[in-house]
Scaffold this active site. Structure first.
Site, PDB file in Angstrom:
ATOM      1  N   GLU A  97       0.753  -1.386  -0.001  1.00 11.62           N
ATOM      2  CA  GLU A  97       0.142  -0.006  -0.099  1.00 11.62           C
ATOM      3  C   GLU A  97       0.773   1.202  -0.002  1.00 11.62           C
ATOM      4  OE1 GLU A  97      -2.993  -0.133  -0.874  1.00 11.62           O
ATOM      5  OE2 GLU A  97      -3.106  -2.354  -0.349  1.00 11.62           O
ATOM      6  N   HIS A 104       2.232   7.583  -6.149  1.00 10.95           N
ATOM      7  CA  HIS A 104       1.360   8.913  -6.109  1.00 10.95           C
ATOM      8  C   HIS A 104       2.708  10.349  -6.026  1.00 10.95           C
ATOM      9  CE1 HIS A 104      -1.896  11.807  -4.377  1.00 10.95           C
ATOM     10  NE2 HIS A 104      -1.614  11.979  -5.557  1.00 10.95           N
TER      11      HIS A 104
END
Length: 226
Positions: A97, A104
């Protein structure tokens, strides 16, 4: 058309098998304690910090296998077993994750492309099935509603395939980081890679299933023309 049904059933069976294997793998590796004793939360925070990311929070969310990264509010959301867990499974999921958070932060193009599609698909998915159903009912009258429905479904299928490089890349980043930073030993690394491999396969099967369904709808349109 019979072939489409057979493919659909085959994909469904494969999907069920992959889901079962994924759950069994994560259950198995959740029983293997991590040699360094770190929790999923600690691993996530360490990976973010060492990746130069300081504006992402690590949160605990309810459920099992509900772990995800939210690019809108910049949060790594970990299920309780991962957040508090000190197992191989927790290490694999937490670092995966965080891999999305790194994507990003580094403007990974496939993640950006997928994120740009989300607003449109969120609206389209609310009406798509009804449009397709209406299109099938009205197919002998006009093909336009089904054509619209197929176009919307094609967008969701494209989204499924765009998700593949995003997920595989996040896993690769995670595995490289936990190995290079000695978060896991060799045995734990092999288990982590195995767990993430099965997780990635769920996305692969979902993409193939979406494509098979799309081809079925296309065959309905082509059949009307014939």
């Amino acid at each position: 058309m019979a072939g489409a049904y057979v493919i659909g059933i085959l994909v469904m069976l494969i999907s069920l098998y992959v889901q079962w294997r994924l759950k069994s793998k994560f259950e198995e590796y959740s029983q293997v304690g991590l040699s360094n004793g770190m929790s999923g939360k600690e691993i996530a925070e360490t990976m973010l910090r060492e990746s130069g990311i300081y504006d992402v929070r690590v949160l605990s969310v309810e459920g099992r296998l509900t772990d995800h990264y939210n690019p809108q509010d910049k949060t790594v959301n970990l299920s309780p077993d991962v957040y508090h867990g000190r197992s191989v499974s927790a290490a694999a999921v937490a670092s995966h994750e965080c891999g999305h958070a790194v994507q990003h932060a580094t403007a990974y193009k496939w993640l950006q492309f997928r994120s740009q599609m989300v607003p449109f698909l969120s609206i389209a998915s609310s009406y798509m099935q009804w449009i397709i159903l209406g299109g099938i009912i009205l197919l002998n009258t006009t093909p336009i509603p089904l054509m619209v429905g197929v176009a919307l479904f094609a967008a969701t299928t494209l989204f499924s395939f765009i998700t593949l490089p995003v997920e595989y890349d996040a896993s690769n980043r995670a595995l490289a980081w936990i190995k290079n930073n000695r978060i896991v030993n060799e045995r734990e690394y092999i288990m982590s890679a195995d767990a993430l491999k099965w997780a990635a396969r769920t996305y692969l099967v979902a993409a193939i299933g979406s494509l098979a369904t799309l081809l079925y709808y296309v065959s309905l349109l082509m059949g009307r023309r014939d």
